[in-house]
Design an enzyme around this catalytic site. Structure first.
Site, PDB file in Angstrom:
ATOM      1  N   SER A 172      31.686  16.251  10.379  1.00  0.00           N
ATOM      2  CA  SER A 172      31.656  17.433  11.238  1.00  0.00           C
ATOM      3  C   SER A 172      32.399  18.588  10.552  1.00  0.00           C
ATOM      4  O   SER A 172      32.067  18.947   9.423  1.00  0.00           O
ATOM      5  CB  SER A 172      32.256  17.089  12.604  1.00  0.00           C
ATOM      6  OG  SER A 172      32.028  18.118  13.533  1.00  0.00           O
ATOM      7  N   ARG A 244      36.177  21.552  26.561  1.00  0.00           N
ATOM      8  CA  ARG A 244      36.014  20.153  26.142  1.00  0.00           C
ATOM      9  C   ARG A 244      34.834  19.505  26.851  1.00  0.00           C
ATOM     10  O   ARG A 244      34.090  18.720  26.253  1.00  0.00           O
ATOM     11  CB  ARG A 244      37.301  19.386  26.428  1.00  0.00           C
ATOM     12  CG  ARG A 244      37.302  17.947  25.922  1.00  0.00           C
ATOM     13  CD  ARG A 244      37.265  17.906  24.420  1.00  0.00           C
ATOM     14  NE  ARG A 244      37.596  16.571  23.929  1.00  0.00           N
ATOM     15  CZ  ARG A 244      37.479  16.192  22.661  1.00  0.00           C
ATOM     16  NH1 ARG A 244      37.031  17.055  21.761  1.00  0.00           N
ATOM     17  NH2 ARG A 244      37.808  14.976  22.289  1.00  0.00           N
ATOM     18  N   ASP A 338      22.177  12.577  16.710  1.00  0.00           N
ATOM     19  CA  ASP A 338      23.000  13.789  16.632  1.00  0.00           C
ATOM     20  C   ASP A 338      22.116  15.018  16.802  1.00  0.00           C
ATOM     21  O   ASP A 338      21.378  15.392  15.900  1.00  0.00           O
ATOM     22  CB  ASP A 338      23.721  13.823  15.284  1.00  0.00           C
ATOM     23  CG  ASP A 338      24.722  14.963  15.169  1.00  0.00           C
ATOM     24  OD1 ASP A 338      24.763  15.825  16.066  1.00  0.00           O
ATOM     25  OD2 ASP A 338      25.474  14.982  14.172  1.00  0.00           O
ATOM     26  N   HIS A 370      26.588  12.906  17.920  1.00  0.00           N
ATOM     27  CA  HIS A 370      27.391  13.459  16.831  1.00  0.00           C
ATOM     28  C   HIS A 370      28.642  12.619  16.572  1.00  0.00           C
ATOM     29  O   HIS A 370      29.070  12.460  15.421  1.00  0.00           O
ATOM     30  CB  HIS A 370      27.777  14.899  17.171  1.00  0.00           C
ATOM     31  CG  HIS A 370      28.581  15.583  16.108  1.00  0.00           C
ATOM     32  ND1 HIS A 370      28.113  15.771  14.820  1.00  0.00           N
ATOM     33  CD2 HIS A 370      29.832  16.126  16.141  1.00  0.00           C
ATOM     34  CE1 HIS A 370      29.035  16.400  14.104  1.00  0.00           C
ATOM     35  NE2 HIS A 370      30.090  16.614  14.882  1.00  0.00           N
ATOM     36  N   ASP A 371      29.235  12.066  17.619  1.00  0.00           N
ATOM     37  CA  ASP A 371      30.450  11.274  17.463  1.00  0.00           C
ATOM     38  C   ASP A 371      30.223   9.940  16.772  1.00  0.00           C
ATOM     39  O   ASP A 371      31.170   9.180  16.556  1.00  0.00           O
ATOM     40  CB  ASP A 371      31.106  11.031  18.829  1.00  0.00           C
ATOM     41  CG  ASP A 371      32.037  12.156  19.230  1.00  0.00           C
ATOM     42  OD1 ASP A 371      32.212  13.103  18.430  1.00  0.00           O
ATOM     43  OD2 ASP A 371      32.596  12.103  20.338  1.00  0.00           O
TER      44      ASP A 371
END
Length: 397
Positions: A172, A244, A338, A370-371
């Site tokens: 990232s 967040r 992602d 994405h994580d």
């Protein structure tokens, strides 16, 4: 104050979750980046006597040839490996990847991870005291770029006796740093590992970032960035938590959310009410409400904007031309689900490099979105371990 999530939930959040002088240092070391002259940013901003916080694991060998630089993502920091403790409220963010026998092997490698310049966990940033004014920088901390961060990391490496990294690794925002390293200082990197990242921020990524920043600046508790002296509960905790929430929607995937939460709700009361909660909403609350305890709102704004400004092709004739500067073998990884940094962005890097250096591409089959770069030690870690081992043996160069 206790450290459990349950106890914190009963308390008012601090104005800022930044680390500051006076708190336990934990495992941090501190590097004085530019003690004798102002540090000038790419955009022209200036800071005086900036500091970079960093951690190391393993032992640097006699030739300084086994050093690996690990670059963190947006809300990460230097504490990539280790336990939580005084001054460090969370465990290492890549614990599954670092340690004896792990992909980043502390028995063989000297691993360095620095909190980025502009960060809030020991490095100079908006929450730090400006030595000139004696006040916190707040939003007066200069806008910085990934290139500014990489220059600070290069100075740190040289101070440790490292002139050439065995590998620069990042996912990232960390992948942005890794790419910038190999375009800015190609002869200083033996290999490159980029996971779920991009050579230049896209319009959609900038749009997501903008929504998160507005969540913060529209919070009255932000107070135009001058909130550091506010009492608990009076800072921009709501805005930071909402930023967040927005981020976590695109950090994960529809596939994972449906698998874990679907349309379930643990509430037994009448669902036809505005305040009815689905399980996915409770999960977003859980992730959001932790944020003000460990991060700083102005830092979020600054680093988020830094990611939007990321473009390895800026001033270098465009992305493809800039990537021709890379001299080292590269491992590029994508996460199947992602949609924040989709596969085509990594393939752009692969296509640009494939005719000039050895390049490998790995697809990570994860529904974590994405994580996935954080959550898949076998799929991500094992190819990285094999790749770096071959670099060490010079079989790819």
């Amino acid at each position: 104050m206790t450290s459990t999530n349950e106890d914190k939930a009963k308390q008012l959040p601090p104005a800022s979750g930044a680390w500051h002088i006076g708190l336990p240092a934990g495992d941090r070391n501190f590097f004085e980046l530019s003690p004798d002259r102002p540090y000038i940013f790419e955009g022209g901003g200036v800071v005086h006597r900036p500091v970079v916080a960093y951690e190391t694991w393993g032992t640097l060998d006699a030739t300084a040839s086994n050093a690996i630089l690990l670059c963190h993502a947006l809300t990460g920091d230097a504490h990539a490996y280790g336990t939580e403790g005084p001054g460090q409220p969370t465990p290492g963010w890549w614990n599954d990847f670092i340690g004896p026998g792990k992909p980043l092997d502390t028995d063989r490698h000297f691993i360095v991870c620095a909190n980025v310049l502009g960060g809030c966990q020991g490095s100079s940033g908006p929450s730090s005291i400006d030595p000139v004014s004696g006040k916190r920088y707040g939003i007066d901390f200069p806008t910085l770029t990934v290139r500014d961060v990489v220059r600070s990391q290069r100075a740190l490496g040289l101070s440790l006796g490292i002139s050439k990294w065995l590998s620069v690794v990042g996912g990232s925002m960390g992948g942005m740093q890794a790419l910038e390293w190999t375009t800015s200082f190609p002869s200083s990197v033996r290999s490159l590992v980029v996971i779920a990242s991009t050579a230049a921020a896209s319009a959609q990524q900038i749009a997501w970032s903008s929504a998160g920043r507005h969540a913060i600046i529209d919070d009255p508790g932000w107070q135009l960035g001058q909130y550091y002296d506010s009492e608990p509960g009076e800072g921009p905790a709501v805005g930071l938590a909402n930023a967040r929430r927005i981020a976590f929607i695109h950090y994960r995937s529809d596939e994972e959310f449906n698998r874990r939460f679907d349309r379930f709700s643990n509430e037994s009361l009448e669902p036809f009410r505005l305040d009815h909660r689905f399980d996915i909403e409770s999960y977003l609350d859980y992730q959001a409400l932790k944020m003000p305890w460990r991060f700083d709102a102005n830092t979020y704004l600054l680093l988020n904007k830094m990611m939007d400004l990321h473009d390895v092709g800026r001033g270098r004739g465009g992305v493809e031309k800039a990537l021709t500067r890379i001299e080292s073998p590269a491992l590029i990884m994508s996460v199947r689900t992602d949609f924040l940094y989709p596969r085509d962005q990594q393939m752009r890097i692969v296509d640009a490099l494939k005719n000039q250096v050895h390049v490998e591409h790995v697809d990570i089959d994860s529904d974590n979105g994405h994580d996935g770069f954080l959550t898949e030690p076998e799929q991500t870690g094992e190819p990285m371990k094999e790749f770096i081992t071959r670099v060490e043996k010079d079989s790819l160069t």
